[in-house]
Scaffold this active site. Sequence first.
Site, PDB file in Angstrom:
ATOM      1  N   SER A 112      47.106  36.414  42.386  1.00 38.30           N
ATOM      2  CA  SER A 112      47.764  37.718  42.456  1.00 38.30           C
ATOM      3  C   SER A 112      49.217  37.588  41.984  1.00 38.30           C
ATOM      4  CB  SER A 112      47.667  38.272  43.881  1.00 38.30           C
ATOM      5  OG  SER A 112      48.021  39.630  43.933  1.00 38.30           O
ATOM      6  N   GLU A 204      42.483  39.712  35.611  1.00 40.03           N
ATOM      7  CA  GLU A 204      41.951  40.488  36.739  1.00 40.03           C
ATOM      8  C   GLU A 204      43.087  41.346  37.284  1.00 40.03           C
ATOM      9  OE1 GLU A 204      42.617  40.149  40.336  1.00 40.03           O
ATOM     10  OE2 GLU A 204      44.354  38.935  39.809  1.00 40.03           O
ATOM     11  N   HIS A 269      40.664  39.610  43.071  1.00 35.79           N
ATOM     12  CA  HIS A 269      40.732  40.307  44.355  1.00 35.79           C
ATOM     13  C   HIS A 269      39.341  40.726  44.797  1.00 35.79           C
ATOM     14  CE1 HIS A 269      44.893  40.549  42.947  1.00 35.79           C
ATOM     15  NE2 HIS A 269      45.234  40.777  44.195  1.00 35.79           N
TER      16      HIS A 269
END
Length: 299
Positions: A112, A204, A269
């Site tokens: 992330s 992503e 995620h």
Amino acid sequence: MRPPRLRAGDTVALVAPAGPVPADLLEKAVPVLRGWGVEVRIGPCVRSSPGSPGYLSGSDAARAAEFTEAWLDPGVRCVLAARGGYGVQRMLDLVDWAALREAGPKVLAGSSDITALHQAVDVHLGLSSLFSPMPASVLFDDFAVEHLRRTLFDPERNLVVRGGSALVPGRASGRSTGGNLSLLAAGIGTPEQGSARDAVVLLEDVTESVYRLDRMVTQLLRSGWFEGVRGIVLGSWAACGDPAEVRALLLERLGPLGVPMVEEFGFGHVASSPTLPLGVPVSLDADLGTLTFDSPALT
């Protein structure tokens, strides 16, 4: 340059370079990590109250110091982000990268917002790292835990990752790079920008509407970041809108690059996400939906 693998008795430093860490998730995660036979050293920002603003685990100086001190500690073999959130880019200029180079290679793991740290470690230290699930997350399930553990201690067992289907067929080889789309786009114009040249790119994101994904991909395309890319691996797009619209957008914007591209690869995620090394040689077979790392992530 690849860092050394972990062994029983090594020390893992848990840090919070971005958002505040939920105490309940931390308390569940620490015994899991200690169950690997490692010492867990918890950084001050991990247990601190939220900083100001409240979406940070501490001040920029405190988060940079926590990360730097963990890396410079000769007893620490792995620096593991407890969670993501936001804030890594704010602290990058406060890290003494020359001192970190002197300290030698260590494992960096996280995902992330930690994408910005992966880029920095690549650019400033020339070091591979692990795009991995993080302990203080509801997504740190049994599969994610075991896949990360094997990558850290026995990386030969994780050389092949399977999943997904071809959006653009074919095979490609190159170094692995990428991570979270938002952070990659936000890194354009910074010292850690990097590029996808001669690379297989992992992408992503989460909670970004389709038009925002469009804007970020377009920014990367127009900046030249994708020039020389060899392949693309698409992970999860949780809460990013209609999956069919996301698929259509990514195919429209990235398909013209003419390189193999696979979707729904199951990282990011999402529950049961695998750990994927960055900065190492990798081969993509979009038709078979396989990503094969040509050498172990760690020495």
